[in-house]
Design a protein around this motif. Structure first.
Motif: not given
Length: 733
Positions: A171-181
């Motif tokens: 979940r933390a990795g997905a949240a980081l990817l969403a922030v980068l987008m």
């Protein structure tokens, strides 16, 4: 809502417009001041160019420099240091500060009035010409950002599908990817806005105005700040939300945060500079005041809406603890909204009075205070979780040292309390440093501060070392007394190791406290002298205590008894449960515990030292065959040797023969040698065997009995029956 309206009315009250008119550029006052300054400069030039006037000026300056006492000086007034004078000076300063604040508030509205009045139609027309290109750049900027945000949201929603039950790391990795987008959408829209401003919003292709640049930079700062809030709260995607906040609360807080950030950010970074550069600084200042008042009003509304929720949350946290922090949380829950509203009001007033210096200082101090509090909470939570997790010892260590985990967990509440107070003190020091209440950094850099810090750290290290030594020695004694590992400890080893642990603990506490006090600057010489005097007084006044200790020392040296022994001391018989240097604790057969000081012990009878005997004394009738009785006792012993008690018997039956002639029985005695402490169980089993063998062989064990005959029957038969204790029955007379 009435409270909010009253606050807004006070902030925007036009009554403050009666204050002094501020200095405005381009007014008559400015022209007069410039003219006077030019005239003074011309006069000075003429004096310097004339030789006579220049010489007179130099001579005058030499006289003033050589004879400073010739200048008129006032007699120094006697300083008035009375409390009344100090209070008067303090109230004078407070009144002047309040007056300056009120004048600053009035000046803001006077700026607005003067700016609006002084703005002509030509300036407004020029301003409208500037707005057109800015609106064109804004359309391209925000239009592209809206489309990119929609695309990024669709991708984030698809990426968040199925993550509700996923692990924390995924979940933390997905949240980081969403922030980068999200960050890429902001940067891409920012770049598109620059393209539009350079090619379509300017008068000359490839060039852009400063106003478009202000808008683009304001967009970048504001949207990145909102992106940080969106990354933390994730209002639309609960699967990517790392904080324990439900959907309604996340949407609520992001809605208000994003509005406040946009309102303040775009006003201060774009609208106010645009108005100040193209219309009037007074209008820009008035817009700032209006926006800050609106933001403060919104914040007050949010505080009042969440007053009960925060109070209930703090009350629930306070119920989990029953200490000073819990009471503080209850008090904070009752009045937190008052403190927050007062802080917002103070922040707004400070900004009105001195936005260049006071407001940055207050915002910086607030931010540092929040960071200090957050860091303190994180440290306490991390240490608590680390300690609770680290106390689960491996199985082999638990088997070797079964009490070590219990002993460590017993220290956790005390250690956590100390750590919590240390962190609280550190947070308070950081807050005081941020608000310039106490210069801790400057104080710690001095010799005195370094000395105090070194003393406190040394004392803390001494206490930690003492705790580590206590745990190490206690664990070693526990391991040495564990019969499952190494050699089985004897009773004397148990006693001596227990006494050593007690003595070591007392000595460690005394020396540790003395060394710690010595490190923090306490003179321990008087304490040592006082301890000697107290010891001497105890020696004279507590003679029984001294006798207890001396007798206990000799008992230990002579190894008369140890823990687990069955002894008789001071008229009490039982098992020794605890043995100290002063007393012995005995539990008797009925379970009663007796604490016996050694001063009352005249002699000690140990019944389990080396080996033991069961003495069997049996009474048989006078007409019994003694040889048959002895043989029956030997046969009973043979049956005993076939039972589980054979391992407790050390030798054959020792026959003593006839030892006494009683009134109604002959006593035959034998003895069985057993291991220490097993004579009672062995004797009980042997008695059962004797009873069985004697019944099989008709050997009578006599006992006293009485035959009673009614008196009438005795006279009728002519006989008189007398009671007798003989086993042959009553005597006839």
């Amino acid at each position: 809502m009435r409270f909010v309206l009253v606050l807004l009315a006070l902030l925007l009250s036009p009554a403050l417009a009666q204050a002094q008119v501020p200095f405005l550029p381009g007014t008559a006052t400015e022209t007069a001041s410039d003219s006077n300054a030019d005239a003074s400069i011309d006069d000075l030039i003429r004096i310097i160019e004339n030789d006579a006037s220049r010489a007179a000026l130099i001579e005058r300056l030499k006289q003033v420099e050589g004879d400073p006492a010739g200048a008129p000086t006032a007699e120094p007034a006697m300083a008035d240091l009375s409390i009344v004078r100090q209070v008067a000076e303090y109230t004078q300063a407070a009144a002047e500060g309040a007056s300056a604040t009120i004048r600053s508030l009035g000046a803001v509205f006077l700026d607005l009035q003067a700016g609006i009045i002084g703005t002509d139609s030509a300036s407004l027309a020029a301003f409208m010409e500037i707005v057109g290109p800015v609106l064109l750049a804004a359309g391209g900027l925000f239009g592209s950002y809206l489309l990119l945000r929609m695309l990024a949201h669709m991708l984030s929603r698809r990426m968040a599908t199925g993550l509700e039950t996923a692990g924390w790391l995924r979940r933390a990795g997905a949240a980081l990817l969403a922030v980068l987008m999200d960050l890429s959408t902001v940067l891409l829209a920012w770049g598109i806005g620059y393209v539009v401003a350079l090619n379509f919003a300017g008068q000359v292709p490839g060039r852009m105005g400063i106003n478009q640049s202000l808008l683009l930079n304001a967009f970048l700062v504001v949207e990145i700040t909102k992106l940080a809030a969106r990354a933390v709260l994730a209002p639309r995607l609960s699967a990517l939300r790392l904080l324990p906040v439900n959907d309604d609360n996340a949407a609520y807080w992001f809605f208000w945060l994003s509005r406040i950030i946009s309102l303040i950010g775009y006003t201060f970074l774009f609208i106010a500079p645009l108005l100040a550069g193209n219309l009037s600084t007074a209008i820009a200042a008035a817009v700032k005041v209006l926006v800050m008042a609106t933001a403060a009003t919104i914040a007050v509304i949010i505080i009042m809406q969440n007053r009960d929720d925060v109070r209930h949350w703090l009350g629930g946290r306070a119920k989990q603890r029953d200490d000073g922090l819990g009471h503080f949380l209850v008090l904070l829950g009752r009045y937190w909204h008052v403190v927050a509203i007062a802080y917002l009001t103070a922040l707004l007033v400070v900004w009105f009075a001195n936005p260049e210096e006071a407001l940055p200082f207050m915002l910086s101090a607030t931010l540092q205070s929040l960071i200090a509090v957050i860091v303190g909470v994180v440290i306490v939570s991390f240490i608590a979780r680390f300690v609770s997790t680290g106390l689960n010892l491996p199985g082999d260590i638990k088997e070797r040292l079964p009490l070590l985990e219990v002993r460590l967990k017993a220290f956790v509440p005390t250690v956590m309390q100390v750590v919590r107070w240390v962190v609280i003190i550190g947070v308070l020091v950081a807050i005081a440093q941020a608000w310039a209440l106490f210069d801790f950094a400057g104080w710690i850099s001095t010799e005195e501060g370094q000395g105090v810090a070194g003393s406190v750290i040394s004392a803390a290290l001494i206490i930690l070392v003492c705790l580590a030594l206590y745990i190490a020695v206690s664990s070693w004694v526990e391991f040495r007394l564990n019969p499952n590992f190494g050699t089985v400890p004897t009773s004397r080893e148990k006693t001596l190791l227990g006494l050593f642990r007690n003595a070591f603990t007392i000595a460690l506490v005394v020396f540790g406290v003395m060394l710690a006090l010595g490190q923090i600057g306490v003179n321990i010489a008087p304490l040592l002298a006082g301890a000697g005097v107290i010891g001497l007084a105890i020696g004279f006044g507590a003679q029984k205590l001294v006798q207890d200790i001396i007798t206990g020392i000799f008992i230990q040296f002579e190894n008369v008894m140890n823990e687990g022994d069955v002894v008789e001391a001071a008229g009490k018989t039982g098992v020794v449960e605890k043995l100290t240097i002063r007393s012995v604790t005995i539990r008797d057969l009925s379970g009663t515990v007796h604490l016996i000081p050694f001063s009352s012990v005249d002699q000690v009878s140990n019944m389990v030292r080396g080996f033991s005997f069961h003495v069997a004394e049996l009474g048989v009738a006078y007409n019994s065959d003694i040889v048959a009785v002895k043989q029956a006792m030997f046969d009973a012993f043979d049956r005993l040797m076939q039972s589980e008690h054979k391992d407790h018997i050390l030798d054959n039956l020792e026959m003593h023969g006839v030892t006494a002639f009683g009134d109604s029985a002959i006593t035959v005695r034998a003895r069985i040698k057993t291991v220490p402490g097993e004579q009672w169980s062995t004797g009980r089993a042997y008695n059962e065997c004797i009873k069985t063998v004697f019944e099989e062989r008709g050997i009578e064990i006599p006992y006293p009995h009485v035959t009673y005959v009614q008196g009438g029957e005795a006279r009728a038969s002519g006989r008189v029956l007398l009671p007798s204790t003989d086993e042959t029955g009553p005597n006839e007379g």
